[in-house]
Each structure stands twice: as structure tokens, then as C-alpha cells.
Design a protein around this motif. Structure first.
Motif, short mmCIF file in Angstrom:
data_model
loop_
_atom_site.label_atom_id
_atom_site.label_comp_id
_atom_site.label_asym_id
_atom_site.label_seq_id
_atom_site.Cartn_x
_atom_site.Cartn_y
_atom_site.Cartn_z
N PHE A 109 10.58 -1.59 -3.58
CA PHE A 109 9.78 -0.53 -2.96
C PHE A 109 8.92 -1.12 -1.84
O PHE A 109 8.42 -2.23 -1.95
N GLY A 110 8.75 -0.34 -0.77
CA GLY A 110 7.78 -0.68 0.26
C GLY A 110 8.29 -1.57 1.38
O GLY A 110 7.48 -2.16 2.10
N VAL A 111 9.62 -1.65 1.54
CA VAL A 111 10.16 -2.49 2.61
C VAL A 111 11.24 -1.72 3.37
O VAL A 111 11.78 -0.72 2.89
N THR A 124 14.84 -5.96 4.95
CA THR A 124 14.19 -6.78 3.92
C THR A 124 14.76 -6.47 2.56
O THR A 124 14.93 -7.37 1.72
N LEU A 125 15.10 -5.21 2.32
CA LEU A 125 15.71 -4.83 1.05
C LEU A 125 16.98 -5.63 0.79
O LEU A 125 17.20 -6.15 -0.31
N SER A 126 17.81 -5.79 1.81
CA SER A 126 19.05 -6.53 1.64
C SER A 126 18.78 -8.01 1.37
O SER A 126 19.50 -8.66 0.62
N ALA A 178 -4.89 -1.06 -4.56
CA ALA A 178 -5.17 0.33 -4.92
C ALA A 178 -3.96 1.22 -4.73
O ALA A 178 -3.85 2.29 -5.36
N ASP A 179 -3.02 0.80 -3.89
CA ASP A 179 -1.81 1.60 -3.66
C ASP A 179 -1.01 1.81 -4.94
O ASP A 179 -0.28 2.79 -5.07
N LEU A 180 -1.14 0.87 -5.89
CA LEU A 180 -0.39 0.99 -7.13
C LEU A 180 -0.82 2.22 -7.93
O LEU A 180 -0.03 2.79 -8.69
N PHE A 221 4.67 -7.63 -8.11
CA PHE A 221 3.77 -6.97 -7.17
C PHE A 221 3.33 -7.99 -6.11
O PHE A 221 2.79 -9.05 -6.45
N LEU A 222 3.54 -7.65 -4.86
CA LEU A 222 3.20 -8.54 -3.76
C LEU A 222 2.28 -7.82 -2.78
O LEU A 222 2.68 -6.84 -2.14
N ARG A 223 1.04 -8.28 -2.71
CA ARG A 223 0.10 -7.73 -1.72
C ARG A 223 0.22 -8.60 -0.47
O ARG A 223 -0.15 -9.77 -0.47
#
Length: 205
Positions: free
Chosen positions: A31-33, A37-39, A76-78, A123-125
Motif C-alpha cells: 500500500f502507498g506506492v 515501486t510495487l513491482s 497517524a495515517d495508519l 510499516f515504513l514511515r
């Protein structure tokens, strides 16, 4: 890597030994890319699974996806991710702790009845430090860290990646050998006796 060194990779802060691997095929979702980047992230999963001989699957029959990787700008996005609080008990408190610690990454595991890994959350901030890493290097480092339940401090001061003379970043050979050994079909999915390190070291030779 001798047995004593191997043992350190799986010795917890309380002095106990615990090495756990996946007991089922990996079904990752990211999620979030963007698609590029997903690949890269999925390619890292495929590469490490090829290295270890572990399998991947389109879906997990119980969970749908059993590895969830989140890229975000603020912890906080989580709190806004739909239904995440149903998957992670105490999500609000976890977010607060990560904010207070100024952390830029966190991994959370779920286990089956035998103690093998059944799900993982990454989780990567994306702060300045993570932004500075090439996407493929960041992905590879994270996949390595979810393939096994390493010790609490396994990669606190040393990366699983190394740099070749020509500048290419690769998985360190001793970590690659340890991953292959840990996924030997003869070995158990979960080991709590330090003698397990002897068996790993013997397979790394």
C-alpha cells in the motif's frame, strides 16, 4: 559463521532463543506506492523466496493477503486505514508509541498455533533516511527481515545488505546462507532450543 554467531541472530532481549519461519506460502500486498515501486517490492519477495526455496501464492486461503507492506509519511495515517484496527489489536497505542519513538519502520508478526509465522505487517514511515535508499534496496532489506523472526536487535546496527566494489548493493552472503539454512525442509518451522543454531551453522558451510 559459527554456531555461537548464528545463535546471536535469534537470541531475544530476555536471553531466550527463538527462530521462527513461515509455515505457509507468502501472499504479499503493498500500500502507498506507485506501480513501479510495487513491482520492485514484489520482485524482492520473489527473489528471497527463490533463494530460500519457500513458496509464494496469489492469495492466502485464510487471510487473503498475509504480508501487508505500508509506505506512509506520518504514523497517524495508519489510523485512517479501513479495518486495520481489526487486524492489529491496540493499533492506536502502537501508533502513539511509534510517534513518541520517532521510528521510521516497524514490523509486526502473527503466528499459528505451532508458532510458525502466519502473517506479517511492515510499516515504513518515509523519512529522510528511508527516502535516501534506492527503492529496490529498501524492499530487499524489508523482505529479509520478515522471512524469519530475528532477534530484537539483529539489524539495529548492521544492515542485511552490503555493497560490492562496483557500487551494487546485494544481500550479504552470510545472511543469504543463513536464510537458506533456516528454510531447510528438514528443520522445524519453530525452534526454541539454542542447539538449533548448531544445525543452522552446519548447513551454512
Amino acid at each position: 559463521m559459527d554456531a555461537a554467531t548464528v545463535e546471536q541472530w535469534f537470541t531475544r532481549a530476555d536471553g531466550s532463543y527463538l527462530c521462527a519461519r513461515w509455515g505457509r506460502p507468502l501472499s504479499p500486498v503493498v500500500f502507498g506506492v506507485e506501480d513501479a515501486t510495487l513491482s520492485l517490492v514484489k520482485g524482492a519477495f520473489e527473489a528471497v523466496c527463490a533463494l530460500t526455496g519457500h513458496k509464494m501464492a496469489q492469495t492466502d486461503p485464510e487471510l487473503g493477503a498475509n504480508v501487508m507492506v505500508f509506505f506512509l509519511r506520518d504514523w497517524a495515517d495508519l489510523r485512517t486505514v479501513p479495518d486495520l484496527d481489526r487486524l492489529i489489536e491496540g493499533l492506536d497505542g502502537m501508533v502513539t508509541r511509534l510517534q513518541d519513538a520517532g521510528a521510521n519502520q516497524y514490523r509486526l508478526f502473527h503466528f499459528d498455533a505451532q508458532g510458525a509465522i502466519r502473517a506479517a505487517f511492515v510499516f515504513l514511515r518515509m523519512d529522510a533516511a528511508l527516502d535516501a535508499m534506492a527503492a529496490e534496496d529498501l524492499a530487499l532489506a524489508q523482505v529479509v527481515q520478515v522471512m524469519l523472526l530475528w532477534s530484537d536487535s539483529a539489524f539495529a546496527d548492521r544492515s542485511p545488505l552490503g555493497q560490492l566494489g562496483d557500487g551494487r548493493v546485494v544481500l550479504r552472503p552470510e545472511i543469504a546462507a543463513l536464510l537458506r539454512a533456516a528454510y531447510d525442509p528438514v528443520l522445524p518451522d519453530v525452534a526454541r532450543d539454542p542447539s538449533h543454531a548448531l544445525r543452522l551453522a552446519a548447513r551454512m558451510g
